[in-house]
Motif scaffolding. Structure first.
Motif, PDB file in Angstrom:
ATOM      1  N   ALA A 224       6.168  -7.195  -2.343  1.00  0.00           N
ATOM      2  CA  ALA A 224       5.456  -6.714  -3.364  1.00  0.00           C
ATOM      3  C   ALA A 224       5.658  -5.191  -3.540  1.00  0.00           C
ATOM      4  CB  ALA A 224       3.922  -6.907  -2.570  1.00  0.00           C
ATOM      5  N   TRP A 225       5.560  -4.243  -1.990  1.00  0.00           N
ATOM      6  CA  TRP A 225       5.667  -2.935  -2.000  1.00  0.00           C
ATOM      7  C   TRP A 225       6.721  -2.733  -2.974  1.00  0.00           C
ATOM      8  CZ3 TRP A 225       0.479  -2.469  -3.107  1.00  0.00           C
ATOM      9  CH2 TRP A 225      -0.073  -2.877  -1.481  1.00  0.00           C
ATOM     10  N   ARG A 226       7.995  -2.956  -2.105  1.00  0.00           N
ATOM     11  CA  ARG A 226       9.345  -2.217  -2.531  1.00  0.00           C
ATOM     12  C   ARG A 226       9.499  -2.212  -4.044  1.00  0.00           C
ATOM     13  NH1 ARG A 226      11.189   1.378  -1.224  1.00  0.00           N
ATOM     14  NH2 ARG A 226       9.839   0.247   0.977  1.00  0.00           N
ATOM     15  N   PRO A 227       9.392  -3.592  -5.002  1.00  0.00           N
ATOM     16  CA  PRO A 227       9.132  -3.342  -6.080  1.00  0.00           C
ATOM     17  C   PRO A 227       8.307  -2.459  -7.043  1.00  0.00           C
ATOM     18  CG  PRO A 227       9.172  -5.721  -5.688  1.00  0.00           C
ATOM     19  CD  PRO A 227       9.074  -5.070  -4.186  1.00  0.00           C
ATOM     20  N   LEU A 228       7.262  -2.184  -6.286  1.00  0.00           N
ATOM     21  CA  LEU A 228       6.717  -1.153  -7.318  1.00  0.00           C
ATOM     22  C   LEU A 228       7.456   0.166  -6.654  1.00  0.00           C
ATOM     23  CD1 LEU A 228       2.807  -2.320  -5.557  1.00  0.00           C
ATOM     24  CD2 LEU A 228       4.010  -2.682  -8.019  1.00  0.00           C
ATOM     25  N   TYR A 229       7.526   0.224  -5.332  1.00  0.00           N
ATOM     26  CA  TYR A 229       8.183   1.665  -5.073  1.00  0.00           C
ATOM     27  C   TYR A 229       9.731   1.890  -6.358  1.00  0.00           C
ATOM     28  CZ  TYR A 229       6.319   4.312  -0.877  1.00  0.00           C
ATOM     29  OH  TYR A 229       6.482   4.950  -0.103  1.00  0.00           O
ATOM     30  N   ARG A 230      10.561   0.788  -6.590  1.00  0.00           N
ATOM     31  CA  ARG A 230      11.235   1.115  -7.388  1.00  0.00           C
ATOM     32  C   ARG A 230      10.949   1.554  -9.273  1.00  0.00           C
ATOM     33  NH1 ARG A 230      14.347  -3.215  -4.792  1.00  0.00           N
ATOM     34  NH2 ARG A 230      12.857  -4.483  -6.041  1.00  0.00           N
ATOM     35  N   LEU A 231       9.952   1.147  -9.213  1.00  0.00           N
ATOM     36  CA  LEU A 231       8.913   1.059 -10.409  1.00  0.00           C
ATOM     37  C   LEU A 231       8.181   2.834 -10.698  1.00  0.00           C
ATOM     38  CD1 LEU A 231       7.703  -0.123 -13.257  1.00  0.00           C
ATOM     39  CD2 LEU A 231       5.966  -0.318 -12.231  1.00  0.00           C
ATOM     40  N   ALA A 232       8.098   2.908  -9.070  1.00  0.00           N
ATOM     41  CA  ALA A 232       7.601   4.518  -9.245  1.00  0.00           C
ATOM     42  C   ALA A 232       8.724   5.612  -9.371  1.00  0.00           C
ATOM     43  CB  ALA A 232       6.689   4.681  -8.019  1.00  0.00           C
ATOM     44  N   GLU A 233       9.658   5.010  -8.843  1.00  0.00           N
ATOM     45  CA  GLU A 233      11.080   5.906  -8.887  1.00  0.00           C
ATOM     46  C   GLU A 233      11.783   6.055 -10.721  1.00  0.00           C
ATOM     47  OE1 GLU A 233      13.506   4.731  -6.370  1.00  0.00           O
ATOM     48  OE2 GLU A 233      12.008   4.421  -4.378  1.00  0.00           O
ATOM     49  N   THR A 234      11.339   4.966 -11.465  1.00  0.00           N
ATOM     50  CA  THR A 234      12.395   5.020 -12.595  1.00  0.00           C
ATOM     51  C   THR A 234      11.217   5.285 -13.762  1.00  0.00           C
ATOM     52  OG1 THR A 234      11.735   2.236 -12.025  1.00  0.00           O
ATOM     53  CG2 THR A 234      14.097   3.742 -11.467  1.00  0.00           C
TER      54      THR A 234
END
Length: 596
Positions: free
Chosen positions: A580-590
């Motif tokens: 859950a959190w890691r995909p959301l982190y990648r979304l925040a970075e891009t």
């Protein structure tokens, strides 16, 4: 009516002007005296602290519930929390920087951060405390360092996540500007990365210090097998008062803690927030800035200005000059190196990395073998009890996150958008976040029992009280970091409330919100050790959960159960972060990265 002559008005005006100029000249001198007095007080405090720390260890400390002991206890606790915070800040910057810029170890370091922030304080307790006591067997310093490191484990992880997330979201044009001006790594850190991440670090520092107060009761007074560790401090005072049902002691302890928190907010956090506001990334300067009278006075102190001009600035210039000379020399040396010399240097560096990796892997394997020998002692019934407790704690953690998000997101946006509201709400939130929920929990628990509830419901409330502040303070930081020009554009185009939230607020706070949710999730798992296992009036109350298993295993010295329960908790948190959190982190970075 008597008409005064013009000359009289002129003289009165000159006298008023002269008095104001004299006051303006004398005020910096008074401020310098205050700064000197603070420096002398700090020197005296260091001397007294050194006498206590380097004295012989006390085998059994009786915690006095007299109000007269509170100033000394409060002093010891404040020193422990702020030393742990200083250690947390340096660790967070170093760890976040390495993880953000070293792609080879980034995934491993973030996974390690996921694991470490999910491990409860009590799981660190046996190894940390026994190691520190072994290092300083004849000094009180060993026990004190152990307590500071335990507080450090409750403070550092959200700061490391915040700095890492800020580095990954730096706009591309700022990185390109640093490259064009040929910034060295040190210049890039000081001139770009630390300023850009300042707002997030400041607000996460506040919640980290609040977390230190939350876990203070567990870090200053605990049982490890047959050994009873007690340190004189505000946490042990509150825990003793709560366990004996001494309402007067709880009130005195909470009053002292609130007084310290209010003083810290006005003397430290308010000036730091006002100072960090200048690092907001925007093209149009806002007219409503956060202000601090104390910061204004410190900036106009002649003594501090002279100290900065004759010590800090020349020292910084000498560092920059030395770095530039070393960089130029390294460039010239690299130009002179032949291809064979470069290959030889690369082989040597590869050899050193391989040796370091071999040492680390060897240490991990050695520890893993010993851990497996402990796990063989766990029975099947204990194993199934741990799994069932993990599922129960998982449900409580997610319920607490949903309930906390429901009010912290709108409240954080409102505080971050309105400086006047922030001046009132921020100190109140800081006080509420810093007051240990464990000190208030006896009253809440007794009320729940009377209305038919119990520790199963009360544990969710305690998790919320301990972790909702991670979300709130990160949302406030995200709202404050939204550029003023974007907010003005939304006003000019007459966005509705739904459009403003969809196109401006939620995308703007998204990286900060994810950081807050990740750290709140780990904090909720960490808080389960207190929420699911509580002592009330010399009686131990517990409910089904992984935190209760860890607390009970620590009290009874069953290290094999403590190890297995900690491993299960870490695996569950890492799995959730990966899914859950890691995909959301990648979304925040891009997608939600602030750049033009």
């Amino acid at each position: 009516m008597i008409q005064l002559p013009d000359s009289f008005s002129y003289v009165r005006g000159r006298e008023t002007l002269a008095r104001s100029q004299a006051l303006r000249r004398s005020w910096p001198f008074v401020l310098d005296l205050c700064v000197a007095g603070i420096a002398l007080a700090c020197f005296y405090a260091v001397v007294q602290l050194a006498r206590y720390w380097f004295g012989h260890p006390m085998p059994q400390i009786a915690i006095s519930l007299s109000p007269r002991a509170l100033p000394r206890y409060a002093f010891y606790s404040v020193v422990r929390i702020w030393l742990a915070y200083a250690l947390s800040l340096f660790f967070a910057i170093g760890y976040g920087y390495t993880a953000a810029y070293n792609r080879r170890v980034e995934a491993l370091m973030i996974a390690g951060l996921d694991i470490l922030q999910s491990i409860p304080v009590l799981s660190f307790l046996p190894g940390v405390m026994l190691a520190m006591v072994a290092l300083f067997p004849s000094r009180q310093l060993g026990v004190e360092m152990g307590a500071i490191l335990l507080i450090f484990t409750g403070q550092v992880w959200n700061m490391a996540f915040s700095f890492y997330s800020s580095l990954k979201s730096i706009p591309r044009e700022l990185r390109e500007a640093a490259t064009i001006y040929r910034f060295s790594p040190w210049q890039r850190l000081v001139e770009l990365e630390l300023p850009y991440s300042a707002i997030g670090l400041v607000w996460n520092s506040m919640v980290s210090v609040a977390g230190g107060w939350f876990f203070l009761m567990a870090c200053e007074m605990f049982v490890l097998g047959s050994r009873d560790f007690r340190l004189p401090g505000l946490g042990s005072y509150l825990q003793t008062a709560a366990s004996t049902g001494n309402a007067r002691g709880i009130i005195w302890g909470l009053f002292t803690m609130i007084a310290i928190i209010v003083a810290t907010d006005q003397l430290l956090w308010r000036p730091v927030i006002a100072w960090s506001d200048k690092f907001k990334f925007e093209q149009v300067e806002t007219t409503s800035r956060v202000r601090s009278p104390l910061l204004h006075l410190l900036q106009h102190s002649r003594g501090l200005r002279t100290l900065r001009q004759h010590t800090i600035e020349p020292f910084a210039e000498s560092i920059y000059q030395k770095l530039a000379e070393n960089r130029q020399r390294d460039t010239e040396v690299s130009r002179r190196l032949t291809a064979s010399d470069r290959r030889r240097r690369e082989r040597w560096n590869a050899t050193l990395r391989a040796l370091a990796l071999a040492v680390v892997v060897g240490g991990v394997l050695y520890a893993a073998l010993h851990a497996l020998s402990l796990l063989h002692q766990v029975t099947r019934s204990e194993f199934f009890e741990i799994l069932l407790g993990a599922f129960a704690t998982f449900l409580r953690v997610n319920t607490a996150l949903l309930l906390a998000s429901a009010w912290t997101i709108p409240a954080g946006v409102a505080i971050g958008f309105h400086p006047r509201l922030a001046r009132i709400a921020q100190p109140l939130a800081q006080i509420a976040a810093s007051v240990p929920a464990t000190a208030l929990f006896p009253v809440v628990l007794m009320a729940l029992i009377r209305i038919g509830g119990g520790l199963g419901i009360g544990s969710i409330l305690l998790m919320m009280l301990g972790t909702q502040w991670y979300i709130l303070f990160n949302v406030i930081a995200g709202a404050m970091a939204i550029p003023t020009d974007l907010r003005e554009v939304a006003t000019l185009f007459h966005f509705t409330t739904a459009q403003r939230w969809k196109t401006l607020i939620l995308p703007g706070i998204f990286p900060y919100l994810i950081t807050g949710l990740v750290t709140a999730s780990g904090g909720a798992w960490n808080a389960s050790i207190i929420a699911e296992y509580f002592r009330l009036e010399n009686h131990t109350m517990q409910t089904l959960g992984l935190g209760a298993v860890i607390s009970a295993a620590t009290d009874s010295g069953k290290f094999q159960i403590l190890l297995l329960a900690t491993i299960v908790m870490a695996m569950m948190v890492v799995t959730i972060n990966r899914l859950a959190w890691r995909p959301l982190y990648r979304l925040a970075e891009t997608r939600y990265k602030m750049s033009s």
